[in-house]
Design a protein around this motif. Structure first.
Motif, PDB file in Angstrom:
ATOM      1  N   MET A   1      -2.826  -5.725  -7.256  1.00 13.94           N
ATOM      2  CA  MET A   1      -3.906  -4.878  -6.828  1.00 13.94           C
ATOM      3  C   MET A   1      -3.357  -3.692  -6.058  1.00 13.94           C
ATOM      4  O   MET A   1      -2.412  -3.829  -5.303  1.00 13.94           O
ATOM      5  N   LEU A   2      -3.984  -2.591  -6.259  1.00 18.15           N
ATOM      6  CA  LEU A   2      -3.568  -1.403  -5.527  1.00 18.15           C
ATOM      7  C   LEU A   2      -4.336  -1.308  -4.224  1.00 18.15           C
ATOM      8  O   LEU A   2      -5.545  -1.487  -4.173  1.00 18.15           O
ATOM      9  N   ASN A   3      -3.607  -1.029  -3.180  1.00 23.64           N
ATOM     10  CA  ASN A   3      -4.155  -0.830  -1.842  1.00 23.64           C
ATOM     11  C   ASN A   3      -4.921  -2.044  -1.313  1.00 23.64           C
ATOM     12  O   ASN A   3      -5.946  -1.908  -0.669  1.00 23.64           O
ATOM     13  N   SER A   4      -4.413  -3.212  -1.562  1.00 24.87           N
ATOM     14  CA  SER A   4      -4.971  -4.418  -0.947  1.00 24.87           C
ATOM     15  C   SER A   4      -4.231  -4.646   0.375  1.00 24.87           C
ATOM     16  O   SER A   4      -3.196  -4.033   0.632  1.00 24.87           O
ATOM     17  N   PRO A   5      -4.745  -5.503   1.246  1.00 27.45           N
ATOM     18  CA  PRO A   5      -4.047  -5.760   2.505  1.00 27.45           C
ATOM     19  C   PRO A   5      -2.615  -6.270   2.316  1.00 27.45           C
ATOM     20  O   PRO A   5      -1.735  -5.956   3.111  1.00 27.45           O
ATOM     21  N   SER A   6      -2.366  -7.024   1.255  1.00 25.43           N
ATOM     22  CA  SER A   6      -0.997  -7.496   1.025  1.00 25.43           C
ATOM     23  C   SER A   6      -0.059  -6.354   0.651  1.00 25.43           C
ATOM     24  O   SER A   6       1.124  -6.381   0.986  1.00 25.43           O
ATOM     25  N   ASP A   7      -0.587  -5.338  -0.025  1.00 23.76           N
ATOM     26  CA  ASP A   7       0.233  -4.159  -0.319  1.00 23.76           C
ATOM     27  C   ASP A   7       0.612  -3.419   0.963  1.00 23.76           C
ATOM     28  O   ASP A   7       1.744  -2.983   1.129  1.00 23.76           O
ATOM     29  N   TYR A   8      -0.356  -3.282   1.861  1.00 23.01           N
ATOM     30  CA  TYR A   8      -0.070  -2.625   3.137  1.00 23.01           C
ATOM     31  C   TYR A   8       0.919  -3.451   3.963  1.00 23.01           C
ATOM     32  O   TYR A   8       1.763  -2.890   4.658  1.00 23.01           O
ATOM     33  N   LEU A   9       0.810  -4.779   3.886  1.00 23.05           N
ATOM     34  CA  LEU A   9       1.739  -5.641   4.602  1.00 23.05           C
ATOM     35  C   LEU A   9       3.150  -5.463   4.067  1.00 23.05           C
ATOM     36  O   LEU A   9       4.105  -5.301   4.838  1.00 23.05           O
ATOM     37  N   LEU A  10       3.310  -5.461   2.765  1.00 18.78           N
ATOM     38  CA  LEU A  10       4.631  -5.327   2.166  1.00 18.78           C
ATOM     39  C   LEU A  10       5.217  -3.935   2.405  1.00 18.78           C
ATOM     40  O   LEU A  10       6.396  -3.798   2.742  1.00 18.78           O
ATOM     41  N   ARG A  11       4.407  -2.905   2.255  1.00 16.96           N
ATOM     42  CA  ARG A  11       4.898  -1.542   2.528  1.00 16.96           C
ATOM     43  C   ARG A  11       5.326  -1.387   3.982  1.00 16.96           C
ATOM     44  O   ARG A  11       6.346  -0.771   4.278  1.00 16.96           O
ATOM     45  N   GLY A  12       4.530  -1.944   4.891  1.00 16.64           N
ATOM     46  CA  GLY A  12       4.879  -1.877   6.307  1.00 16.64           C
ATOM     47  C   GLY A  12       6.151  -2.637   6.622  1.00 16.64           C
ATOM     48  O   GLY A  12       6.969  -2.186   7.418  1.00 16.64           O
ATOM     49  N   ALA A  13       6.328  -3.791   5.990  1.00 17.61           N
ATOM     50  CA  ALA A  13       7.540  -4.585   6.228  1.00 17.61           C
ATOM     51  C   ALA A  13       8.777  -3.852   5.728  1.00 17.61           C
ATOM     52  O   ALA A  13       9.810  -3.824   6.404  1.00 17.61           O
ATOM     53  N   LYS A  72     -12.606   9.062  12.381  1.00 14.48           N
ATOM     54  CA  LYS A  72     -11.805   9.973  11.558  1.00 14.48           C
ATOM     55  C   LYS A  72     -11.023   9.257  10.465  1.00 14.48           C
ATOM     56  O   LYS A  72     -10.404   9.907   9.653  1.00 14.48           O
ATOM     57  N   ARG A  73     -11.063   7.936  10.444  1.00 16.92           N
ATOM     58  CA  ARG A  73     -10.311   7.175   9.464  1.00 16.92           C
ATOM     59  C   ARG A  73     -10.933   7.346   8.078  1.00 16.92           C
ATOM     60  O   ARG A  73     -12.127   7.507   7.925  1.00 16.92           O
ATOM     61  N   SER A  74     -10.095   7.291   7.076  1.00 16.05           N
ATOM     62  CA  SER A  74     -10.554   7.405   5.696  1.00 16.05           C
ATOM     63  C   SER A  74     -11.496   6.255   5.360  1.00 16.05           C
ATOM     64  O   SER A  74     -11.258   5.118   5.763  1.00 16.05           O
ATOM     65  N   PRO A  75     -12.542   6.512   4.602  1.00 16.98           N
ATOM     66  CA  PRO A  75     -13.455   5.424   4.247  1.00 16.98           C
ATOM     67  C   PRO A  75     -12.817   4.415   3.290  1.00 16.98           C
ATOM     68  O   PRO A  75     -13.315   3.316   3.131  1.00 16.98           O
ATOM     69  N   PHE A  76     -11.720   4.785   2.654  1.00 21.85           N
ATOM     70  CA  PHE A  76     -11.035   3.893   1.732  1.00 21.85           C
ATOM     71  C   PHE A  76     -10.024   2.988   2.434  1.00 21.85           C
ATOM     72  O   PHE A  76      -9.501   2.072   1.830  1.00 21.85           O
ATOM     73  N   LEU A  77      -9.742   3.264   3.697  1.00 24.67           N
ATOM     74  CA  LEU A  77      -8.806   2.456   4.477  1.00 24.67           C
ATOM     75  C   LEU A  77      -9.605   1.514   5.369  1.00 24.67           C
ATOM     76  O   LEU A  77     -10.234   1.935   6.335  1.00 24.67           O
ATOM     77  N   LEU A  78      -9.596   0.252   5.023  1.00 23.66           N
ATOM     78  CA  LEU A  78     -10.381  -0.725   5.762  1.00 23.66           C
ATOM     79  C   LEU A  78      -9.636  -1.211   7.004  1.00 23.66           C
ATOM     80  O   LEU A  78      -8.432  -1.008   7.148  1.00 23.66           O
ATOM     81  N   GLU A  79     -10.379  -1.846   7.893  1.00 19.09           N
ATOM     82  CA  GLU A  79      -9.782  -2.325   9.134  1.00 19.09           C
ATOM     83  C   GLU A  79      -8.744  -3.412   8.869  1.00 19.09           C
ATOM     84  O   GLU A  79      -7.713  -3.458   9.526  1.00 19.09           O
ATOM     85  N   GLU A  80      -8.981  -4.284   7.897  1.00 18.68           N
ATOM     86  CA  GLU A  80      -7.987  -5.323   7.597  1.00 18.68           C
ATOM     87  C   GLU A  80      -6.734  -4.734   6.964  1.00 18.68           C
ATOM     88  O   GLU A  80      -5.649  -5.301   7.088  1.00 18.68           O
ATOM     89  N   ASP A  81      -6.861  -3.568   6.310  1.00 16.59           N
ATOM     90  CA  ASP A  81      -5.673  -2.882   5.797  1.00 16.59           C
ATOM     91  C   ASP A  81      -4.792  -2.382   6.940  1.00 16.59           C
ATOM     92  O   ASP A  81      -3.566  -2.501   6.896  1.00 16.59           O
ATOM     93  N   VAL A  82      -5.426  -1.834   7.950  1.00 17.45           N
ATOM     94  CA  VAL A  82      -4.670  -1.334   9.105  1.00 17.45           C
ATOM     95  C   VAL A  82      -4.030  -2.498   9.860  1.00 17.45           C
ATOM     96  O   VAL A  82      -2.883  -2.412  10.295  1.00 17.45           O
ATOM     97  N   ARG A  83      -4.744  -3.596   9.981  1.00 14.90           N
ATOM     98  CA  ARG A  83      -4.174  -4.778  10.649  1.00 14.90           C
ATOM     99  C   ARG A  83      -2.984  -5.337   9.867  1.00 14.90           C
ATOM    100  O   ARG A  83      -1.977  -5.722  10.451  1.00 14.90           O
ATOM    101  N   ALA A  84      -3.099  -5.361   8.549  1.00 13.12           N
ATOM    102  CA  ALA A  84      -1.987  -5.824   7.719  1.00 13.12           C
ATOM    103  C   ALA A  84      -0.799  -4.879   7.834  1.00 13.12           C
ATOM    104  O   ALA A  84       0.361  -5.311   7.834  1.00 13.12           O
ATOM    105  N   MET A  85      -1.074  -3.582   7.953  1.00 14.89           N
ATOM    106  CA  MET A  85      -0.011  -2.603   8.130  1.00 14.89           C
ATOM    107  C   MET A  85       0.731  -2.839   9.448  1.00 14.89           C
ATOM    108  O   MET A  85       1.965  -2.787   9.500  1.00 14.89           O
TER     109      MET A  85
END
Length: 108
Positions: A1-13, A72-85
Motif C-alpha cells: 500500500m502506498l502511504n500507509s502507516p507501515s510505509d511511514y514507519l519504514l521510511r522513518g527507520a 496546516k497539516r495536509s489532509p492526506f497525512l493522518l495522525e497515525e501516519d505521523v505517529r508511525a513516522m
C-alpha cells in the motif's frame, strides 16, 4: 500500500538509520582520537550528544506537526501516519547509532 502507516514507519527507520550513522561515525572517531584511553565516560558523552543531535534533527518536524500545526497539516497525512513516522525515526536513530559506531571502529 502506498502511504500507509507501515510505509511511514519504514521510511522513518531508514532515514533515521542513515542520518545517525553519518553522525555517529565521526563522533566515535573524534572521541577515540581526542580522549585518552583512561576516560571511557567521554566516549559515552560523545555518543549521547550524537544521539541527541540526530533525534532533534529528525523529530522536530513530525512532533511539531502532531502538536502545533494540526490545522496546516495536509489532509492526506493522518495522525497515525505521523505517529508511525516518529516511531520509525526513533528506532532508526537507535539502530543507526549502533551501525555508525560499528563502522567507525571497523574503519579505525
Amino acid at each position: 500500500m502506498l502511504n500507509s502507516p507501515s510505509d511511514y514507519l519504514l521510511r522513518g527507520a531508514l532515514l533515521g538509520l542513515l542520518l545517525e550513522a553519518v553522525i555517529a561515525a565521526p563522533a566515535t572517531l573524534a572521541a577515540r582520537s581526542i580522549t585518552s584511553h583512561v576516560t571511557r565516560l567521554s566516549l559515552a558523552t560523545w555518543l549521547i550528544a550524537a544521539l541527541r543531535l540526530g533525534l532533534i534533527v529528525l523529530l522536530a518536524h513530525p512532533v511539531a506537526q502532531l502538536t502545533f500545526r494540526k490545522a496546516k497539516r495536509s489532509p492526506f497525512l493522518l495522525e497515525e501516519d505521523v505517529r508511525a513516522m516518529i516511531v520509525g525515526r526513533t528506532l532508526g536513530t537507535l539502530l543507526g547509532l549502533g551501525f555508525g559506531v560499528t563502522a567507525a571502529i571497523t574503519l579505525a
